[in-house]
Design an enzyme around this catalytic site. Structure first.
Site, PDB file in Angstrom:
ATOM      1  N   ILE B 112       0.672  -1.412   0.119  1.00 11.75           N
ATOM      2  CA  ILE B 112      -0.163   0.018  -0.402  1.00 11.75           C
ATOM      3  C   ILE B 112       0.896   1.055   0.243  1.00 11.75           C
ATOM      4  O   ILE B 112       2.168   0.992   0.532  1.00 11.75           O
ATOM      5  CB  ILE B 112      -0.892  -0.426   1.295  1.00 11.75           C
ATOM      6  CG1 ILE B 112      -2.293   1.774   1.318  1.00 11.75           C
ATOM      7  CG2 ILE B 112      -0.393  -0.155   2.464  1.00 11.75           C
ATOM      8  CD1 ILE B 112      -3.111   1.339   2.153  1.00 11.75           C
ATOM      9  N   CYS B 113       1.089   2.703  -0.668  1.00 14.78           N
ATOM     10  CA  CYS B 113       0.964   3.733  -0.778  1.00 14.78           C
ATOM     11  C   CYS B 113       1.900   3.367  -1.018  1.00 14.78           C
ATOM     12  O   CYS B 113       2.812   2.954  -2.818  1.00 14.78           O
ATOM     13  CB  CYS B 113       1.087   3.824   0.668  1.00 14.78           C
ATOM     14  SG  CYS B 113       1.235   5.879   0.890  1.00 14.78           S
TER      15      CYS B 113
END
Lengths: 185, 185
Positions: B112-113
């Protein structure tokens, strides 16, 4: 104090998260050589600097939003590092367009540490030789650059260094190259 | 509390600068589904978390140095974000080798991210479809990936989301995918 940058105006493009010494020391070297400098950023007011990315390290006053700046008003461009600084610059279309247009003029562009990420974003690194902070070298190679591990690398208009440890050599190199660059008519 | 991850053990690879919610919320979801998790990092002791990269946000206790971890001991891998976290992981040969080896097993890998930067470093993104924080998408494309702007993207073993705003959907997806992955013999 010398005067070899008399009449030269340098754009410094940075935002929150800039590594303090990578803006402050080059700025001091440019002003000490008789040059002028303007800090361009994503917003007006002040930007927050950091020390080794982690610790708050004061602020710098922004002179102009990069969206309102004209490439033709500057003789050279400086892109300091700090991990979070280019990580934000590269998401801003005005900042990326300014950098791309600046590179295309052929005028000197100096960058250090994580600063070259914005050059990768602008798509201007194909066939260029430069150095950087170690963490981003794969990204620069994937963007088409030749990346080396040297204190200062000069490839035509592009001057680059690896990080804070290289600042003395970086500052000397940018003053020399900015002074010797042909001035626009 | 459910039990669909009973007997499953997840490696979480992160270091200082990890975005707190991107470690804490997935960890809670995994434990809440009956799974086990171990935090692997570059050093033992504790790692410092951040909130939106800027503010200190407590610590997490490291279970094992990644250099001492064996891919075969885990059923899935989680790579949280935070700008400075993968920026350091990717400079560590043991961390990069662990990630590369994990991907090559075919076991689920969730990220994620800014987490996918470590996948770019490991050279395992060619032909993969994923999403990420906007700032790193050019790096992922230059590493050979197809990058899209969606809440959760699942491409074979790879589960990805864009940032903290996607955590509810991300946590749901990783529990489902980790539960349904074939267990090693």
């Amino acid at each position: 104090m010398t005067n070899e940058l008399h009449g030269r105006k340098v754009a410094i493009l940075a935002t929150d998260g800039v590594e303090r010494v990578e803006l402050e020391e080059p700025l001091g070297a440019l002003l000490g050589a008789g040059g002028q400098a303007e800090l361009l950023s994503l917003h007006t007011g002040e930007i927050n600097a950091r020390q080794m990315d982690i610790d708050p390290a004061g602020t710098f006053t922004v002179d102009k939003k990069v969206a309102d700046a004209r490439v033709g008003d500057y003789d050279a461009l400086l892109l300091p590092g700090g991990t979070m600084n280019p990580d934000q610059l590269r998401t801003d279309p005005d900042a990326v367009a300014f950098v791309r247009e600046f590179v295309e003029t052929g005028k000197p562009v100096a960058t250090i540490c994580h600063g070259p990420w914005t050059l990768a974003e602008a798509g201007v690194l194909h066939g260029r030789r430069l150095t950087s902070w170690p963490s981003i070298r794969t990204d620069l190679r994937n963007a088409g650059a030749e990346v080396v591990d040297e204190e200062v690398v000069i490839d035509r208009q592009l001057i680059s260094s690896r990080g804070p440890q290289d600042l003395p050599a970086f500052c000397k190199a940018i003053v020399e190259r900015f002074a010797n660059a042909p001035q626009p008519a």
